[in-house]
Write a protein that holds these residues in place. Structure first.
Motif, PDB file in Angstrom:
ATOM      1  N   SER A 285     -50.739   6.839  69.126  1.00  0.00           N
ATOM      2  CA  SER A 285     -50.806   6.264  67.790  1.00  0.00           C
ATOM      3  C   SER A 285     -49.539   6.541  66.999  1.00  0.00           C
ATOM      4  O   SER A 285     -49.170   5.772  66.119  1.00  0.00           O
ATOM      5  CB  SER A 285     -52.021   6.815  67.044  1.00  0.00           C
ATOM      6  OG  SER A 285     -52.245   6.115  65.846  1.00  0.00           O
ATOM      7  N   GLY A 291     -47.540   2.528  68.556  1.00  0.00           N
ATOM      8  CA  GLY A 291     -48.136   2.777  67.253  1.00  0.00           C
ATOM      9  C   GLY A 291     -47.214   2.392  66.119  1.00  0.00           C
ATOM     10  O   GLY A 291     -46.309   1.575  66.262  1.00  0.00           O
ATOM     11  N   SER A 299     -53.924   5.953  63.478  1.00  0.00           N
ATOM     12  CA  SER A 299     -55.007   5.055  63.066  1.00  0.00           C
ATOM     13  C   SER A 299     -56.315   5.823  62.969  1.00  0.00           C
ATOM     14  O   SER A 299     -56.752   6.441  63.948  1.00  0.00           O
ATOM     15  CB  SER A 299     -55.154   3.923  64.086  1.00  0.00           C
ATOM     16  OG  SER A 299     -56.418   3.327  63.981  1.00  0.00           O
ATOM     17  N   SER A 301     -59.390   4.706  62.893  1.00  0.00           N
ATOM     18  CA  SER A 301     -60.414   4.185  63.807  1.00  0.00           C
ATOM     19  C   SER A 301     -60.155   4.643  65.233  1.00  0.00           C
ATOM     20  O   SER A 301     -61.097   4.987  65.963  1.00  0.00           O
ATOM     21  CB  SER A 301     -60.463   2.661  63.735  1.00  0.00           C
ATOM     22  OG  SER A 301     -59.198   2.078  63.960  1.00  0.00           O
ATOM     23  N   VAL A 351     -63.623   1.861  58.798  1.00  0.00           N
ATOM     24  CA  VAL A 351     -63.231   2.772  59.879  1.00  0.00           C
ATOM     25  C   VAL A 351     -64.403   2.970  60.841  1.00  0.00           C
ATOM     26  O   VAL A 351     -64.227   2.947  62.067  1.00  0.00           O
ATOM     27  CB  VAL A 351     -62.762   4.125  59.299  1.00  0.00           C
ATOM     28  CG1 VAL A 351     -62.493   5.130  60.418  1.00  0.00           C
ATOM     29  CG2 VAL A 351     -61.504   3.938  58.455  1.00  0.00           C
ATOM     30  N   ASP A 354     -64.857  -0.243  63.013  1.00  0.00           N
ATOM     31  CA  ASP A 354     -63.832  -0.412  64.046  1.00  0.00           C
ATOM     32  C   ASP A 354     -63.943   0.659  65.125  1.00  0.00           C
ATOM     33  O   ASP A 354     -63.804   0.368  66.324  1.00  0.00           O
ATOM     34  CB  ASP A 354     -62.441  -0.368  63.418  1.00  0.00           C
ATOM     35  CG  ASP A 354     -62.156  -1.573  62.534  1.00  0.00           C
ATOM     36  OD1 ASP A 354     -63.003  -2.491  62.499  1.00  0.00           O
ATOM     37  OD2 ASP A 354     -61.096  -1.595  61.882  1.00  0.00           O
ATOM     38  N   ARG A 389     -54.620  -5.547  66.159  1.00  0.00           N
ATOM     39  CA  ARG A 389     -54.610  -4.079  66.053  1.00  0.00           C
ATOM     40  C   ARG A 389     -55.697  -3.461  66.911  1.00  0.00           C
ATOM     41  O   ARG A 389     -55.461  -2.470  67.618  1.00  0.00           O
ATOM     42  CB  ARG A 389     -54.787  -3.651  64.589  1.00  0.00           C
ATOM     43  CG  ARG A 389     -54.921  -2.123  64.419  1.00  0.00           C
ATOM     44  CD  ARG A 389     -55.081  -1.718  62.966  1.00  0.00           C
ATOM     45  NE  ARG A 389     -56.269  -2.245  62.349  1.00  0.00           N
ATOM     46  CZ  ARG A 389     -57.491  -1.723  62.494  1.00  0.00           C
ATOM     47  NH1 ARG A 389     -57.692  -0.665  63.281  1.00  0.00           N
ATOM     48  NH2 ARG A 389     -58.522  -2.261  61.873  1.00  0.00           N
ATOM     49  N   GLU A 393     -55.468  -0.807  69.992  1.00  0.00           N
ATOM     50  CA  GLU A 393     -56.168   0.475  69.983  1.00  0.00           C
ATOM     51  C   GLU A 393     -57.122   0.598  71.167  1.00  0.00           C
ATOM     52  O   GLU A 393     -57.331   1.704  71.693  1.00  0.00           O
ATOM     53  CB  GLU A 393     -56.903   0.661  68.652  1.00  0.00           C
ATOM     54  CG  GLU A 393     -55.940   0.848  67.486  1.00  0.00           C
ATOM     55  CD  GLU A 393     -56.635   1.066  66.156  1.00  0.00           C
ATOM     56  OE1 GLU A 393     -57.856   1.335  66.152  1.00  0.00           O
ATOM     57  OE2 GLU A 393     -55.954   0.991  65.118  1.00  0.00           O
TER      58      GLU A 393
END
Length: 485
Positions: A285, A291, A299, A301, A351, A354, A389, A393
């Motif tokens: 991240s 990231g 992040s 999440s 958050v 996700d 995004r 992730e």
């Protein structure tokens, strides 16, 4: 660095040094104006807390706190006389806020804290006469220093030396500090992770023995501190070094400790695997490639998903007739359990949404095939969702999950990165992965003669399936021709 010396001469000295600095960090002009206002009224005042700590570290300094020998009423009068706006932000504990323009400086009276009946706040406070008494009530030595542009650095508890040793140590007897305010235990871990320090052995021992005290702290406060730990990118270290307090914060982590996965794909128990996934996810991240860069926070999440992605494994464990462990259904059950945990900890709804999506699909088999990747992208599409995004992730957590397993699984990292690049190309080429990304709309169908109603939705879904399967390009006219409406 200024001399660690404080001589009480009675009258407060005037501040005449131009742009005085601590360890090369200039004191903010507004903070100096506050000091002048207070000391011009005959009070004694010092800059304390985080600004002093960060200046000594040579790190960027932000908020400035000042403590003062006067009552809050005396401080308020002195500041108003010099044109400051004053907000009575915490007068129960002797605190006010001096405001000038966009800048806010917290000013608090020297104080002794009374008994902590709720394990969080003192029942009462008493005015103290000496700054040393105020420093004695603070949590950690690195936060228990004071600085004045004329008198220099006051460091009663060797906080500067602890900074040099990269150590978090409680002021005085650690157990007493944690019994006063149980949230300090998570603060110790957060500071250690944020500064890349270790907790001093006696303080760490008190973390373990006092961990049950965290039950008395409001869950939203625990959630806030956990979020701060995750934001450092070093939460994996927190799990490995301070397991008792981390399991007290999230009791569902407890069954994961020492849980043998009985699988040739795993070299670690569930808890240690989670810690390693957190470590890799934090690194990804913060990396400039995958990231937002090393200056940005990880992040939320992704980090919450990494922390809770295998939380349901102990409950889903089964053994086959060969003695091999399996965890069927753990991603789906884990997403449900994660939602309960994050709701309890008052995590932001976006958050939580996700992170639970990432947990639900982190173990989904994927192949480097266009249609399969588009279908996965469709799982992360919808109102309010940032599909690019979230896909990035998803690959981050898959990569971290892979690197937290046995070395025999590491080959899969190449496949993950190949799929990541393919998704970027699909997005760049405006390939459709949801009805909302089709080059065809309901209005287009109505204009082509289709009557409004359920058939519109059915036709759009048929068009999406066709373009995902590669039967037709994602172009309006081609899609209309395919549907033959």
């Amino acid at each position: 660095m200024d001399e660690c010396l404080h001589i009480d001469t009675g009258a407060a000295p005037s501040i005449t040094v131009e742009q005085p600095a601590l360890n090369g960090t200039p004191a903010p002009a507004t903070a100096l104006e506050v000091l002048r206002a207070l000391e011009g009224a005959g009070l004694e005042a010092w800059i304390v807390g985080g600004w002093v700590r960060d200046a000594l570290r040579g790190a960027p300094c932000h908020d400035v706190d000042i403590c003062c020998s006067g009552t809050w009423q005396q401080s308020e009068a002195a500041l108003k006389a010099e044109g400051f706006k004053v907000v009575r932000s915490g007068i129960k504990f002797g605190g006010i806020t001096a405001v000038r323009g966009e800048e806010r400086i917290e000013v608090t009276s020297y104080r002794f804290d009374g008994f902590y009946t709720d394990g969080r706040h003192p029942e009462s406070v008493r005015l103290a006469q000496r700054v040393e008494d105020d420093l004695a009530r603070r949590d950690f030595t690195v936060n228990a220093m004071a600085w004045h542009p004329t008198r220099g650095l006051l460091d009663v508890y060797d906080g500067a030396e602890d900074l040099r040793r990269r150590m978090i140590r409680a002021v005085g007897e650690p157990r007493r500090r944690f019994e006063e305010d149980a949230l300090r235990m998570l603060r110790a871990v957060r500071f250690a992770c944020r500064l890349d320090f270790v907790v001093e052995p006696q303080t760490a021992s008190a973390l373990a023995s006092c961990a049950p005290l965290l039950d008395a702290v409001a869950r939203e406060r625990v959630g806030w501190e956990l979020d701060g730990i995750l934001a450092t990118g070093h939460a994996g270290d927190a799990l490995l070094r301070y397991p008792d307090i981390m399991c007290a914060a999230i009791p569902e982590l407890g069954p994961c400790r020492g849980f043998d996965q009985r699988s040739r794909y795993h070299a670690f128990d569930v808890y240690d695997h989670i810690a390693r996934v957190l470590t890799v996810a934090g690194e990804l991240s913060l990396s400039s490639v995958d990231g937002a860069g090393p200056e940005a926070a990880p992040s939320p999440s992704l980090m919450w998903a990494a922390l809770l992605h295998d939380i349901a494994k102990p409950a889903c464990f089964t053994l086959d007739d060969r003695g091999c462990g399996h965890f069927y259904g753990h991603p789906e059950r884990g997403a449900e359990q994660a939602r309960e945990i994050m709701h309890r900890l008052a995590c932001p709804s976006e958050v939580m949404r996700d992170a639970c999506l990432l947990i639900r699909y982190h173990d989904r088999p994927m192949s480097a095939e266009r249609s399969d990747l588009l279908r996965v992208m469709g799982l992360f599409a919808g109102s309010g969702l940032d599909t690019p995004r979230l896909m990035n992730e998803l690959f981050d957590i898959k990569r971290a999950d892979t690197l937290g397993k046995a070395p025999s699984c590491f080959y899969y990292v190449k496949d993950i990165e190949r799929m990541r690049e393919m998704v970027r190309e699909l997005l760049a080429n405006n390939e459709a992965y949801s009805v909302g990304t089709l080059a065809l709309s309901g209005a287009d169908l109505i204009a082509a003669g289709v009557a409004p109603g359920p058939r519109i939705g059915a036709l759009l879904r048929r068009a999406l399936d066709a373009t995902v399967d590669g039967l037709v390009p994602n172009k309006r006219d081609d899609l209309l021709a395919y549907l033959d409406v």
